[in-house]
Design an enzyme around this catalytic site. Structure first.
Site, short mmCIF file in Angstrom:
data_model
loop_
_atom_site.label_atom_id
_atom_site.label_comp_id
_atom_site.label_asym_id
_atom_site.label_seq_id
_atom_site.Cartn_x
_atom_site.Cartn_y
_atom_site.Cartn_z
N CYS A 171 43.14 36.09 48.74
CA CYS A 171 44.48 35.70 48.32
C CYS A 171 45.18 34.74 49.29
CB CYS A 171 45.34 36.94 48.12
SG CYS A 171 45.23 38.08 49.50
C1 SAM Z 1 41.67 40.77 48.73
S1 SAM Z 1 40.24 41.34 49.48
C2 SAM Z 1 39.61 42.43 48.26
C3 SAM Z 1 40.09 43.83 48.38
C4 SAM Z 1 39.43 44.81 47.45
N1 SAM Z 1 39.48 44.40 46.07
C5 SAM Z 1 40.08 46.19 47.58
O1 SAM Z 1 40.76 46.61 46.66
O2 SAM Z 1 39.90 46.83 48.62
C6 SAM Z 1 39.15 39.98 49.35
C7 SAM Z 1 37.77 40.23 49.93
O3 SAM Z 1 36.92 39.13 49.60
C8 SAM Z 1 35.97 39.04 50.63
N2 SAM Z 1 35.28 37.75 50.54
C9 SAM Z 1 35.74 36.53 50.95
N3 SAM Z 1 34.82 35.59 50.68
C10 SAM Z 1 33.77 36.21 50.07
C11 SAM Z 1 32.52 35.76 49.59
N4 SAM Z 1 32.15 34.48 49.66
N5 SAM Z 1 31.68 36.68 49.05
C12 SAM Z 1 32.03 37.99 48.97
N6 SAM Z 1 33.20 38.47 49.44
C13 SAM Z 1 34.06 37.59 49.99
C14 SAM Z 1 36.80 39.23 51.87
O4 SAM Z 1 35.99 39.58 52.96
C15 SAM Z 1 37.74 40.35 51.45
O5 SAM Z 1 37.25 41.60 51.82
#
Ligand code: SAM
Length: 404
Positions: free
Chosen positions: A149
């Site tokens: 985000c």
């Molecule tokens: C907003 S958080 C998600 C939180 C989760 N939905 C929860 O409720 O706990 C976004 C996540 O996307 C991950 N992320 C960022 N880039 C990514 C990628 N290329 N592949 C997989 N995950 C990724 C980040 O590490 C982060 O943990």
């Protein structure tokens, strides 16, 4: 597609730029950190008198999301983080088919809590930009995820599509390849602002022409979580009939300041007949009555503020709210024993990561892995599980309504 190694460098450069401090700021942080280190050493040697007892929380977030009977609906989780959405879907009776997450420590949290889950984490296995989703085609009922985000957060530069961390395209690619019956995507309220209206149209709605999509905002405090936390959801269904039976989750809880409860007896009684009261922070954490309680300001999201910080402060303004609750929002400790033994200078209650997890709606049984700053990152990035639960429950009800 940007190669993963380049992506990592872009991310590091962005972080370096973001945390560029002046030398006087750096000196100040060093001094604070030195003082805090010394106080902590004294605490660990038992040389500071413990000034607060170890608290026993009153809020058990599992009561906000009672386990529903198992359904046959399979979910796949992208950008899983520390598991807020995943846990909410599990409680709503969905079958977990897999989690994809870039950061290894998040994957460790998921696997430690649910050894039976298929968890793909780290740059090799968990990077959604590298996954071929074809094998999941037709196997998944609901794809869910919260693309990063930061590109839309008011706490950042709001560069949207120009920010390398905008991964909505990857979420869309997964949905269009897998073709689930439904999808759920979550993000910060900033994404609903007029500034991102064309972004939403161009990068989310238009590329998913086979889905009937609803977008709405929920606030965690209205679902029993003692925190003001607004989040935006996009829920899409392939079938128009199913979409028409979907109902946006309605508040189950209401917060009313204790002092106002008396004056608002009539209103409160009316509201309470349909909604439960949300506990205040002190009540939820089981802290002594100081004649004042309130809902927590939004806990800092994992990637804002100082790097590796153990503070949950989201803004300078929220310091005032924590102070009025007599709670110290910095130097969060790894457990309640350590917090009780390390009194805050001003005598305010010091938080542990377990307390922060409760304020985010995670049950005590959900054990986060990693150092304190990593746990706070996972908590602050998550969807409050009771909110995720309500969305999952509503999606399930819609899917079930057209089953026969
Ligand atoms: C907003 S958080 C998600 C939180 C989760 N939905 C929860 O409720 O706990 C976004 C996540 O996307 C991950 N992320 C960022 N880039 C990514 C990628 N290329 N592949 C997989 N995950 C990724 C980040 O590490 C982060 O943990």
């Amino acid at each position: 597609m940007v190669p993963p190694s380049t992506k990592t460098n872009v991310y590091k450069n962005w972080e370096r730029k973001r945390y560029n401090l002046t030398s006087s700021q750096r000196d100040r942080y060093r001094q604070i950190s030195h003082e805090s280190y010394q106080a902590k050493q004294l605490a660990e040697q038992g040389k500071l008198a413990a000034i607060h007892a170890i608290n026993i929380p009153n809020l058990d977030p599992t009561v906000l999301m009672p386990q529903l009977t198992a359904s046959s609906y399979a979910t796949l989780s992208l950008f899983s983080g520390g598991g807020g959405l995943d846990l909410g879907f599990e409680q709503a009776g969905f079958q977990h088919s897999g989690s994809y997450e870039l950061i290894p420590i998040c994957g460790q949290t998921l696997q430690a809590n649910r050894p039976q889950w298929q968890v793909c984490s780290g740059p090799e296995q968990g990077d959604v930009t590298r996954v071929d989703w074809q094998p999941y085609r037709g196997q998944i009922d609901v794809v869910q995820g919260g693309p990063p985000c930061q590109p839309f957060s008011v706490a950042g530069d709001q560069a949207g599509a120009d920010d390398e961390r905008n991964l909505w395209g990857e979420f869309v690619r997964a949905v269009n390849t897998i073709e689930p019956k439904a999808f759920v995507a979550e993000n910060v309220p900033g994404l609903m602002s007029t500034k991102f209206k064309s972004f939403v149209q161009m990068y989310i709605l238009a590329p998913l022409p086979n889905y009937h999509i609803m977008k709405f905002e929920l606030n965690a405090v209205e679902f029993g979580v003692p925190q003001i936390r607004r989040r935006v959801f996009f829920v899409g269904f392939r079938s128009k009939q199913v979409a028409q039976t979907f109902h946006i989750p309605q508040p189950t809880h209401v917060w009313s300041e204790p002092s106002k409860k008396q004056q608002l007896t009539l209103n409160f009684a009316t509201l309470a007949s349909v909604k439960q009261p949300t506990m205040g922070v002190r009540g939820a954490l089981g802290l002594p009555d100081i004649g004042n309680d309130a809902i927590a300001p939004t806990l800092r999201s994992g990637f804002t503020g100082k790097r590796n910080t153990t503070s949950i402060l989201n803004s300078a303004a929220s310091q005032k709210n924590w102070a009025s609750l007599q709670i110290w929002p910095n130097g969060v400790q790894k457990d309640r024993q350590a917090a009780a033994a390390f009194p805050a200078k001003n005598g305010h209650f010091r938080l542990s990561v377990q307390d922060c997890a409760i304020l985010q709606g995670f049950p005590e049984s959900w054990q986060f892995q990693g150092a304190v700053y990593q746990v706070l990152g996972q908590i602050g990035n998550s969807v409050c599980p009771p909110v995720a639960y309500q969305v999952a429950k509503a999606v399930r009800a819609a899917l079930e309504s057209q089953k026969n």
